[in-house]
Design a protein around this motif. Structure first.
Motif, mmCIF file in Angstrom:
data_model
loop_
_atom_site.group_PDB
_atom_site.id
_atom_site.type_symbol
_atom_site.label_atom_id
_atom_site.label_comp_id
_atom_site.label_asym_id
_atom_site.label_seq_id
_atom_site.Cartn_x
_atom_site.Cartn_y
_atom_site.Cartn_z
ATOM 1 N N HIS A 47 -8.288 -6.085 2.117
ATOM 2 C CA HIS A 47 -8.933 -5.400 0.987
ATOM 3 C C HIS A 47 -8.314 -5.815 -0.351
ATOM 4 C CE1 HIS A 47 -11.395 -2.316 -0.837
ATOM 5 N NE2 HIS A 47 -10.323 -1.888 -1.506
ATOM 6 N N ALA A 103 -5.218 -3.450 4.542
ATOM 7 C CA ALA A 103 -4.812 -3.447 3.138
ATOM 8 C C ALA A 103 -4.692 -4.868 2.596
ATOM 9 C CB ALA A 103 -3.498 -2.693 2.974
ATOM 10 N N ASP A 127 -5.262 0.037 -2.729
ATOM 11 C CA ASP A 127 -5.807 1.271 -2.173
ATOM 12 C C ASP A 127 -7.279 1.068 -1.864
ATOM 13 O OD1 ASP A 127 -6.886 1.318 -4.738
ATOM 14 O OD2 ASP A 127 -5.588 2.916 -5.421
ATOM 15 N N HIS A 170 -3.425 -0.857 9.609
ATOM 16 C CA HIS A 170 -3.458 -0.506 8.182
ATOM 17 C C HIS A 170 -2.909 -1.648 7.331
ATOM 18 C CE1 HIS A 170 0.879 0.375 7.408
ATOM 19 N NE2 HIS A 170 0.904 0.571 8.717
ATOM 20 N N VAL A 175 -9.583 0.071 8.392
ATOM 21 C CA VAL A 175 -8.510 0.154 9.388
ATOM 22 C C VAL A 175 -9.061 0.127 10.816
ATOM 23 C CG1 VAL A 175 -6.628 1.582 10.300
ATOM 24 C CG2 VAL A 175 -6.887 1.287 7.821
ATOM 25 N N ASP A 176 -10.046 0.943 11.105
ATOM 26 C CA ASP A 176 -10.576 1.021 12.478
ATOM 27 C C ASP A 176 -11.302 -0.250 12.916
ATOM 28 O OD1 ASP A 176 -9.528 3.530 12.861
ATOM 29 O OD2 ASP A 176 -11.360 4.565 12.217
ATOM 30 N N SER A 223 0.847 -1.186 0.000
ATOM 31 C CA SER A 223 0.000 0.000 0.000
ATOM 32 C C SER A 223 0.885 1.239 0.000
ATOM 33 C CB SER A 223 -0.886 0.010 1.243
ATOM 34 O OG SER A 223 -0.093 0.165 2.403
ATOM 35 N N ASP A 237 0.820 3.394 2.305
ATOM 36 C CA ASP A 237 1.316 3.488 3.680
ATOM 37 C C ASP A 237 2.573 2.641 3.872
ATOM 38 O OD1 ASP A 237 -0.643 5.255 4.632
ATOM 39 O OD2 ASP A 237 -1.975 3.629 5.248
ATOM 40 N N TYR A 278 -8.526 0.760 1.192
ATOM 41 C CA TYR A 278 -8.671 -0.060 2.401
ATOM 42 C C TYR A 278 -8.909 0.770 3.659
ATOM 43 C CZ TYR A 278 -3.924 1.508 3.073
ATOM 44 O OH TYR A 278 -2.822 2.298 3.213
ATOM 45 N N GLU A 279 -8.748 2.071 3.565
ATOM 46 C CA GLU A 279 -8.783 2.944 4.735
ATOM 47 C C GLU A 279 -10.046 2.784 5.594
ATOM 48 O OE1 GLU A 279 -5.950 4.432 1.747
ATOM 49 O OE2 GLU A 279 -8.062 3.898 1.620
#
Length: 186
Positions: free
Chosen positions: A100, A97, A76, A93, A82-83, A34, A36, A78-79
């Motif tokens: 996802h 990712a 990308d 993350h 995350v939580d 990713s 990140d 996937y944000e």
């Protein structure tokens, strides 16, 4: 072909990164990462700079090369996940990712950071690089040994022979893989 999400710690050691990406070039795996992960790789490589170490420009070229050679590797979107991840907060993350990106495997040295994670359909198998490379070696020993030989031949810096590369990989936490490749060479 397995879809393998690479944690930063797998991309950081140059010889391991080279080995893993050669598996991808040989169509044995599909690497995934990713933005990140690549930002963290950049930060870590730039932070370790010494006079003889990579400059920021060299690190940027490396990341550009990764993106250019493996254009289908970027995950990308996937944000939002995350939580919802339950593993260690600094690595949520990574798991999001990998999930996802439909990864079959999440490859990391930091197994403990993923101990508490959602279990269910669609989650990637969590593997240490040593175990993963042993699996690949078991499936395609001749191909893996040829890739390692070529890796050594194409290096401009030491190690300049296969035993030296295996020593470096052994010291990098891949002792099982290095020992098994040595057995194949005997």
């Amino acid at each position: 072909m397995q879809r393998v999400f690479l944690d930063t710690c797998v991309l950081y050691p140059a010889h391991l990164r080279d080995t893993i990406l050669r598996l991808a070039e040989a169509d044995l795996i599909q690497p995934l990462w990713s933005a990140d992960i690549l930002a963290e790789l950049r930060r870590n490589l730039c932070d370790r700079q010494k006079d003889d170490e990579p400059t920021a420009a060299k690190v940027d070229r490396l990341i550009s090369t990764l993106k250019g050679f493996f254009p289908d590797s970027m995950v990308d979107g996937y944000e939002p996940l995350v939580d919802r991840m339950e593993n260690h907060p600094k690595d949520r993350h990574v798991l999001a990712a990998a999930l996802h990106g439909n990864a079959d495997v999440l490859l990391t040295f930091n197994l403990k950071d993923f101990e508490v994670r959602p279990i269910g359909e669609g989650f990637p198998e969590l593997l240490h690089p040593d175990a993963f490379l042993l699996d690949v070696l078991d499936l395609a020993p001749g191909v893996v040994v040829r890739l390692l030989d070529r890796q050594v031949a194409e290096h401009k810096r030491p190690p300049k022979h296969l035993q030296g590369l295996l020593d470096v990989l052994d010291r990098s936490g891949l002792s099982g893989f290095a020992a098994e490749v040595r057995r194949h060479l005997d």
